[in-house]
Design an enzyme around this catalytic site. Structure first.
Site, PDB file in Angstrom:
ATOM      1  N   ASP A   1       0.840  -1.192   0.000  1.00  0.00           N
ATOM      2  CA  ASP A   1       0.000   0.000   0.000  1.00  0.00           C
ATOM      3  C   ASP A   1       0.876   1.242   0.000  1.00  0.00           C
ATOM      4  O   ASP A   1       1.725   1.417   0.890  1.00  0.00           O
ATOM      5  CB  ASP A   1      -0.912   0.010   1.241  1.00  0.00           C
ATOM      6  CG  ASP A   1      -1.952  -1.099   1.186  1.00  0.00           C
ATOM      7  OD1 ASP A   1      -2.080  -1.750   0.128  1.00  0.00           O
ATOM      8  OD2 ASP A   1      -2.648  -1.310   2.209  1.00  0.00           O
TER       9      ASP A   1
ATOM     10  N   GLY B   1      -6.431 -10.136   0.943  1.00  0.00           N
ATOM     11  CA  GLY B   1      -6.135 -11.494   1.404  1.00  0.00           C
ATOM     12  C   GLY B   1      -5.113 -11.477   2.524  1.00  0.00           C
ATOM     13  O   GLY B   1      -5.306 -12.076   3.596  1.00  0.00           O
TER      14      GLY B   1
ATOM     15  N   GLY C   1     -12.438  -3.384   7.152  1.00  0.00           N
ATOM     16  CA  GLY C   1     -13.263  -4.526   6.741  1.00  0.00           C
ATOM     17  C   GLY C   1     -12.470  -5.827   6.790  1.00  0.00           C
ATOM     18  O   GLY C   1     -12.998  -6.883   7.150  1.00  0.00           O
ATOM     19  N   ASP C   2     -11.194  -5.745   6.450  1.00  0.00           N
ATOM     20  CA  ASP C   2     -10.344  -6.943   6.492  1.00  0.00           C
ATOM     21  C   ASP C   2     -10.091  -7.377   7.933  1.00  0.00           C
ATOM     22  O   ASP C   2     -10.047  -8.580   8.229  1.00  0.00           O
ATOM     23  CB  ASP C   2      -9.006  -6.663   5.790  1.00  0.00           C
ATOM     24  CG  ASP C   2      -9.195  -6.265   4.339  1.00  0.00           C
ATOM     25  OD1 ASP C   2     -10.161  -6.746   3.718  1.00  0.00           O
ATOM     26  OD2 ASP C   2      -8.396  -5.463   3.844  1.00  0.00           O
TER      27      ASP C   2
ATOM     28  N   GLU D   1      -9.889 -10.032  -5.226  1.00  0.00           N
ATOM     29  CA  GLU D   1      -8.737  -9.338  -5.820  1.00  0.00           C
ATOM     30  C   GLU D   1      -7.827 -10.309  -6.584  1.00  0.00           C
ATOM     31  O   GLU D   1      -6.719  -9.953  -6.957  1.00  0.00           O
ATOM     32  CB  GLU D   1      -7.951  -8.580  -4.750  1.00  0.00           C
ATOM     33  CG  GLU D   1      -8.667  -7.315  -4.297  1.00  0.00           C
ATOM     34  CD  GLU D   1      -7.882  -6.452  -3.329  1.00  0.00           C
ATOM     35  OE1 GLU D   1      -8.206  -5.261  -3.217  1.00  0.00           O
ATOM     36  OE2 GLU D   1      -6.966  -6.970  -2.663  1.00  0.00           O
TER      37      GLU D   1
ATOM     38  N   THR E   1     -21.540  -5.389   6.886  1.00  0.00           N
ATOM     39  CA  THR E   1     -20.774  -4.468   7.729  1.00  0.00           C
ATOM     40  C   THR E   1     -21.267  -3.045   7.446  1.00  0.00           C
ATOM     41  O   THR E   1     -21.471  -2.661   6.293  1.00  0.00           O
ATOM     42  CB  THR E   1     -19.261  -4.593   7.451  1.00  0.00           C
ATOM     43  OG1 THR E   1     -19.030  -4.413   6.059  1.00  0.00           O
ATOM     44  CG2 THR E   1     -18.740  -5.956   7.874  1.00  0.00           C
TER      45      THR E   1
HETATM   46  O1  RIB Z   1      -9.026  -3.446   2.198  1.00  0.00           O
HETATM   47  C1  RIB Z   1      -7.878  -2.652   2.197  1.00  0.00           C
HETATM   48  C2  RIB Z   1      -6.913  -3.172   1.183  1.00  0.00           C
HETATM   49  O2  RIB Z   1      -7.477  -3.040  -0.101  1.00  0.00           O
HETATM   50  C3  RIB Z   1      -5.603  -2.436   1.109  1.00  0.00           C
HETATM   51  O3  RIB Z   1      -4.626  -2.963   1.977  1.00  0.00           O
HETATM   52  C4  RIB Z   1      -5.242  -2.524  -0.362  1.00  0.00           C
HETATM   53  O4  RIB Z   1      -4.062  -3.216  -0.619  1.00  0.00           O
HETATM   54  C5  RIB Z   1      -6.450  -3.147  -1.059  1.00  0.00           C
HETATM   55  O5  RIB Z   1      -6.266  -4.497  -1.288  1.00  0.00           O
END
Ligand code: RIB
Length: 298
Positions: free
Chosen positions: A13, A41, A249-250, A138, A218
């Protein structure tokens, strides 16, 4: 406790903290910049691992500096990466992220090696001893569907996070144990209005009727909604000072998956995931904002 297998993206990122978006043709000075580990992921795998889960990740990185750093960061979090393939002649996945003073984020991804995760990368053998498979979008859709088919055949429950949002054939979602989506993704999947809680519940019920056992929506600062064939449950989020919402969210999914596998209790998983995600938005970055169990539960 069984293993969580995440099949998904690994990014670096490139995050710019801005005061405002530039207009077309305009140059604007921003506040700050950071290069951080990311990818949906990888983020979900790291969150689950930090909370004590046994987690393996399958994906691809380029054979480049970004890829090597991403692998090192995953390994440091305790994620098993022996099936992450460094891939020649493609760059590692990149996300350009703009974070506003409100903490709101805008993300542009370039798939790079993530676009080369093929069905051949995931065999039945990779699912041995797996208690839950976690997927996002993704990586190529055909790979996502291949893993779902394999897992269904072996009776391994699958959690799908349908992000980035795309319109999917509902038949392909049949048999999912969990679908975790935000309001926008739910609207796209169901072609339904999602303004009010009643509308969100009605849209989620459509997915339940199409063969998804648990639909989790969410709602950011509004918490999360769980919809099954027999009930709707809403969990409120704690109020926090928002710094950066990237990867929240992750974090939710990583914590939800870890708690599900540890307790087999969806309500505990839901309320813990809401609190964990809220905690992460008080710090910068995705993986850099994910605490270990001790930090978050004290
Ligand atoms: O959900 C956030 C993520 O979305 C970031 O870390 C970015 O790499 C994208 O995959």
């Amino acid at each position: 406790m069984g293993r969580i297998l995440v099949v998904g993206s690994i990014n670096t990122d490139l995050v710019t903290f801005i005061d405002r978006l530039p207009e077309a043709g305009e140059t604007v000075a921003a506040r700050d910049f950071a290069q951080l580990p990311g990818g949906k992921g990888a983020n979900q795998a790291v969150a689950a691992a930090r909370l004590g889960a046994d987690v393996a990740l399958i994906g691809r990185v380029g054979n480049d500096g970004f890829g090597h750093l991403a692998l090192a960061s995953l390994a440091e979090a305790g994620v098993i990466t022996d099936r992450v393939l460094p891939t020649e002649n493609v760059p590692s996945g990149i996300a350009t992220i703009l974070v506003e003073p409100s903490g709101e984020n805008r993300i542009l991804i370039v798939a790079g090696a993530n676009g080369h995760v093929t069905p051949a990368d995931i065999s039945e053998e990779a699912l041995a001893g797996v208690a839950l498979v976690v997927l996002q979008l993704e990586i190529p859709l055909e790979t996502v569907f291949h893993v779902m088919t394999l897992a269904h055949g072996l009776d391994v429950p699958v959690l799908l996070n349908p992000v980035p949002a795309v319109a999917l054939d509902p038949e392909r979602l049949r048999g999912l144990a969990y679908l975790v989506a935000n309001r926008g993704e739910l609207a796209l999947l169901t072609a339904s209005p999602v303004e009010s809680t009643d509308q969100i519940a009605a849209a989620a019920r459509k997915l339940v009727r199409r063969g998804i056992a648990h639909v989790v929506v969410t709602l950011g600062a509004g918490g999360a909604l769980l919809v099954t064939a027999t009930r709707v449950a809403h969990v409120e989020a704690p109020s926090v000072a928002v710094v950066d919402t990237t990867g929240a969210g992750d974090a939710f999914i990583g914590c939800f998956a870890q708690t599900l596998v540890a307790t087999n209790d969806v309500d505990t998983a839901l309320s813990r995931a809401v609190r964990y995600a809220a905690d992460t938005v008080t710090r910068r970055g995705a993986q850099t904002s994910y605490s270990e169990a001790k930090g978050f539960e004290q």
